[in-house]
Design a protein around this motif. Sequence first.
Motif, PDB file in Angstrom:
ATOM      1  N   GLY A   1       2.546   1.532  -3.425  1.00 51.70           N
ATOM      2  CA  GLY A   1       1.588   1.983  -4.429  1.00 51.70           C
ATOM      3  C   GLY A   1       1.298   3.470  -4.318  1.00 51.70           C
ATOM      4  O   GLY A   1       1.177   4.175  -5.324  1.00 51.70           O
ATOM      5  N   GLY A   2       1.182   3.957  -3.081  1.00 52.53           N
ATOM      6  CA  GLY A   2       0.940   5.387  -2.885  1.00 52.53           C
ATOM      7  C   GLY A   2       2.099   6.239  -3.356  1.00 52.53           C
ATOM      8  O   GLY A   2       1.908   7.289  -3.998  1.00 52.53           O
TER       9      GLY A   2
ATOM     10  N   ARG B   1      -7.498   1.769   1.206  1.00 49.90           N
ATOM     11  CA  ARG B   1      -7.988   0.742   0.282  1.00 49.90           C
ATOM     12  C   ARG B   1      -6.884  -0.273   0.026  1.00 49.90           C
ATOM     13  O   ARG B   1      -5.715   0.091  -0.103  1.00 49.90           O
ATOM     14  CB  ARG B   1      -8.428   1.372  -1.046  1.00 49.90           C
ATOM     15  CG  ARG B   1      -9.736   2.125  -0.956  1.00 49.90           C
ATOM     16  CD  ARG B   1     -10.091   2.767  -2.276  1.00 49.90           C
ATOM     17  NE  ARG B   1     -10.246   1.789  -3.361  1.00 49.90           N
ATOM     18  CZ  ARG B   1     -10.536   2.123  -4.616  1.00 49.90           C
ATOM     19  NH1 ARG B   1     -10.717   3.404  -4.927  1.00 49.90           N
ATOM     20  NH2 ARG B   1     -10.649   1.198  -5.546  1.00 49.90           N
TER      21      ARG B   1
ATOM     22  N   TYR C   1       0.094   0.097  -8.727  1.00 51.71           N
ATOM     23  CA  TYR C   1       0.522  -1.123  -8.047  1.00 51.71           C
ATOM     24  C   TYR C   1       1.400  -2.019  -8.922  1.00 51.71           C
ATOM     25  O   TYR C   1       1.847  -3.074  -8.466  1.00 51.71           O
ATOM     26  CB  TYR C   1      -0.683  -1.891  -7.499  1.00 51.71           C
ATOM     27  CG  TYR C   1      -1.174  -1.295  -6.197  1.00 51.71           C
ATOM     28  CD1 TYR C   1      -0.389  -1.406  -5.054  1.00 51.71           C
ATOM     29  CD2 TYR C   1      -2.373  -0.617  -6.115  1.00 51.71           C
ATOM     30  CE1 TYR C   1      -0.799  -0.854  -3.853  1.00 51.71           C
ATOM     31  CE2 TYR C   1      -2.795  -0.053  -4.915  1.00 51.71           C
ATOM     32  CZ  TYR C   1      -2.006  -0.179  -3.789  1.00 51.71           C
ATOM     33  OH  TYR C   1      -2.406   0.373  -2.594  1.00 51.71           O
TER      34      TYR C   1
ATOM     35  N   TRP D   1      -4.700   7.056   0.840  1.00 52.27           N
ATOM     36  CA  TRP D   1      -4.421   6.015  -0.163  1.00 52.27           C
ATOM     37  C   TRP D   1      -4.434   4.629   0.456  1.00 52.27           C
ATOM     38  O   TRP D   1      -5.013   3.693  -0.106  1.00 52.27           O
ATOM     39  CB  TRP D   1      -3.069   6.288  -0.823  1.00 52.27           C
ATOM     40  CG  TRP D   1      -2.662   5.237  -1.808  1.00 52.27           C
ATOM     41  CD1 TRP D   1      -1.994   4.074  -1.542  1.00 52.27           C
ATOM     42  CD2 TRP D   1      -2.905   5.234  -3.224  1.00 52.27           C
ATOM     43  NE1 TRP D   1      -1.797   3.347  -2.698  1.00 52.27           N
ATOM     44  CE2 TRP D   1      -2.350   4.031  -3.740  1.00 52.27           C
ATOM     45  CE3 TRP D   1      -3.516   6.124  -4.099  1.00 52.27           C
ATOM     46  CZ2 TRP D   1      -2.399   3.720  -5.096  1.00 52.27           C
ATOM     47  CZ3 TRP D   1      -3.564   5.805  -5.452  1.00 52.27           C
ATOM     48  CH2 TRP D   1      -3.018   4.610  -5.937  1.00 52.27           C
TER      49      TRP D   1
ATOM     50  N   ALA E   1       2.076   6.265  -7.069  1.00 49.13           N
ATOM     51  CA  ALA E   1       0.998   7.131  -7.566  1.00 49.13           C
ATOM     52  C   ALA E   1       1.436   8.591  -7.590  1.00 49.13           C
ATOM     53  O   ALA E   1       1.104   9.340  -8.527  1.00 49.13           O
ATOM     54  CB  ALA E   1      -0.245   6.964  -6.694  1.00 49.13           C
TER      55      ALA E   1
ATOM     56  N   GLU F   1      -8.973   8.161 -11.570  1.00 51.98           N
ATOM     57  CA  GLU F   1      -8.554   7.674 -10.258  1.00 51.98           C
ATOM     58  C   GLU F   1      -8.345   6.159 -10.266  1.00 51.98           C
ATOM     59  O   GLU F   1      -7.375   5.648  -9.700  1.00 51.98           O
ATOM     60  CB  GLU F   1      -9.604   8.040  -9.203  1.00 51.98           C
ATOM     61  CG  GLU F   1      -9.255   7.576  -7.804  1.00 51.98           C
ATOM     62  CD  GLU F   1     -10.328   7.910  -6.784  1.00 51.98           C
ATOM     63  OE1 GLU F   1     -10.257   7.384  -5.665  1.00 51.98           O
ATOM     64  OE2 GLU F   1     -11.249   8.695  -7.119  1.00 51.98           O
ATOM     65  N   ASP F   2      -9.249   5.437 -10.936  1.00 49.99           N
ATOM     66  CA  ASP F   2      -9.129   3.984 -10.978  1.00 49.99           C
ATOM     67  C   ASP F   2      -7.981   3.539 -11.875  1.00 49.99           C
ATOM     68  O   ASP F   2      -7.272   2.570 -11.569  1.00 49.99           O
ATOM     69  CB  ASP F   2     -10.438   3.362 -11.450  1.00 49.99           C
ATOM     70  CG  ASP F   2     -11.515   3.409 -10.374  1.00 49.99           C
ATOM     71  OD1 ASP F   2     -11.226   3.904  -9.265  1.00 49.99           O
ATOM     72  OD2 ASP F   2     -12.638   2.952 -10.639  1.00 49.99           O
TER      73      ASP F   2
ATOM     74  N   ARG G   1       0.841  -1.204   0.000  1.00 50.38           N
ATOM     75  CA  ARG G   1       0.000   0.000   0.000  1.00 50.38           C
ATOM     76  C   ARG G   1       0.872   1.248   0.000  1.00 50.38           C
ATOM     77  O   ARG G   1       0.596   2.217  -0.728  1.00 50.38           O
ATOM     78  CB  ARG G   1      -0.928  -0.001   1.211  1.00 50.38           C
ATOM     79  CG  ARG G   1      -1.903  -1.162   1.243  1.00 50.38           C
ATOM     80  CD  ARG G   1      -2.923  -1.006   2.357  1.00 50.38           C
ATOM     81  NE  ARG G   1      -3.633  -2.264   2.609  1.00 50.38           N
ATOM     82  CZ  ARG G   1      -4.888  -2.354   3.021  1.00 50.38           C
ATOM     83  NH1 ARG G   1      -5.593  -1.258   3.229  1.00 50.38           N
ATOM     84  NH2 ARG G   1      -5.459  -3.531   3.239  1.00 50.38           N
TER      85      ARG G   1
ATOM     86  N   LEU H   1     -12.437  -1.696 -10.221  1.00 50.76           N
ATOM     87  CA  LEU H   1     -11.818  -0.536 -10.849  1.00 50.76           C
ATOM     88  C   LEU H   1     -12.453  -0.332 -12.219  1.00 50.76           C
ATOM     89  O   LEU H   1     -12.582  -1.277 -12.988  1.00 50.76           O
ATOM     90  CB  LEU H   1     -10.310  -0.751 -10.984  1.00 50.76           C
ATOM     91  CG  LEU H   1      -9.544  -0.904  -9.666  1.00 50.76           C
ATOM     92  CD1 LEU H   1      -8.073  -1.204  -9.926  1.00 50.76           C
ATOM     93  CD2 LEU H   1      -9.687   0.337  -8.802  1.00 50.76           C
TER      94      LEU H   1
ATOM     95  N   ARG I   1      -4.851   3.874  -9.838  1.00 50.61           N
ATOM     96  CA  ARG I   1      -4.698   2.819  -8.826  1.00 50.61           C
ATOM     97  C   ARG I   1      -4.272   1.504  -9.493  1.00 50.61           C
ATOM     98  O   ARG I   1      -3.460   0.765  -8.941  1.00 50.61           O
ATOM     99  CB  ARG I   1      -6.002   2.648  -8.055  1.00 50.61           C
ATOM    100  CG  ARG I   1      -5.903   1.732  -6.848  1.00 50.61           C
ATOM    101  CD  ARG I   1      -7.083   1.906  -5.922  1.00 50.61           C
ATOM    102  NE  ARG I   1      -6.991   3.122  -5.152  1.00 50.61           N
ATOM    103  CZ  ARG I   1      -6.384   3.220  -3.966  1.00 50.61           C
ATOM    104  NH1 ARG I   1      -5.783   2.167  -3.443  1.00 50.61           N
ATOM    105  NH2 ARG I   1      -6.346   4.356  -3.319  1.00 50.61           N
TER     106      ARG I   1
END
Length: 356
Positions: free
Chosen positions: A74-75, A123, A228, A120, A78, A220-221, A71, A214, A224
């Motif tokens: 991934g953030g 999820r 990742y 972030w 992003a 936004e999707d 997580r 997603l 995400r």
Amino acid sequence: MEQESSHAKTTPDLQSAFLKQAEACRKFDSPFMGRLMELLAEHWPDDTALAERFVRWEGELGPAGASLPLRVAGGLHALVLKGRDTQLAAVYPPNEVDDAQLCEVVLTALRRHDDFLCEWVERPPQTNEVRRSAVLIAAAHWLDAQFGLPLQLSELGASAGLNLMFDRYALEIAGQFWGPSNAPVCLAPDWHGPLPLRANPRISERRGVDLNPLRVGRAEDDLRLIAYLWPDQPERFARTRAAMAVLDAEVDRQDAVDWLAGRLATAWPGRLLHLVYHTIAWQYFPQDKQAQGRAAIEAAGQASTEDAPLAWLAMEDDGQPGGAAVTLRLWPGDHHIALGRAGFHGQWVEWHADSR
């Protein structure tokens, strides 16, 4: 005093989670992610709201549970993809920097974007690893060779739905191809064992389910989904974007087992084989939901007929090192078939199914 006690108890768990993730990333050919995870294990900042949130996190923190390290990664990725931190982007692939510089910039980013990262990580990680479709393609050819019936697809934990489109992709093994000659995505795993059967699988209907699907095309999707992917694996970016470009499948937002019960109870016209499948998803369902889902599938299997058979295909962690078991149950008759094993990202396949 109370906070110090909680912190002391939780920090080793989080450090262990980062180190486990580092090991997994290196096994899956991502040296950058391995470095990043190890640096965070050693230098995790305690003075952020994100750190406080992780102290209070309940349950397993690592790859077998909440996957907090992924997580965080991934953030951070992003932020790079959104262009919100040029200093961070400068230390991400394809750029090469030493550990000291990478660590300094990442720690600065964790503090600078604390609010964004706190939001972030609420999820869970969501990937849609297209390479897993290699086993889906091979299994679909096997099923068509056995039954010669159109397939109705029901995917559990479908994320964005990219693996609902496996019939649009090609599988290449030793210079031979399964799938469309003009496929936008060509999967070439390290293949061991007999070649897949050759047949002509046809998809009559496809649909998936996810608690948080997603929607490809929503900024936004899309972010995400891409964030990742690991930054030093550009081929995964290209493959995922190519699959996103041909996506034509619906993924419903619902509990997977409740959704499946409705799918299994629906009477579909014509002679069809209903293929229920999931890839690295079932293990994340609560045990009571697994039991309900298994009972629903088995009951539907008992009610199946030769004109409307049921297949349950799973690619899930079997506790053996480095990969997942690929298994199939078929009704009528409740036949259990071990198709083989595959890498979690579909990077290799050990195929056991009869190629005759």
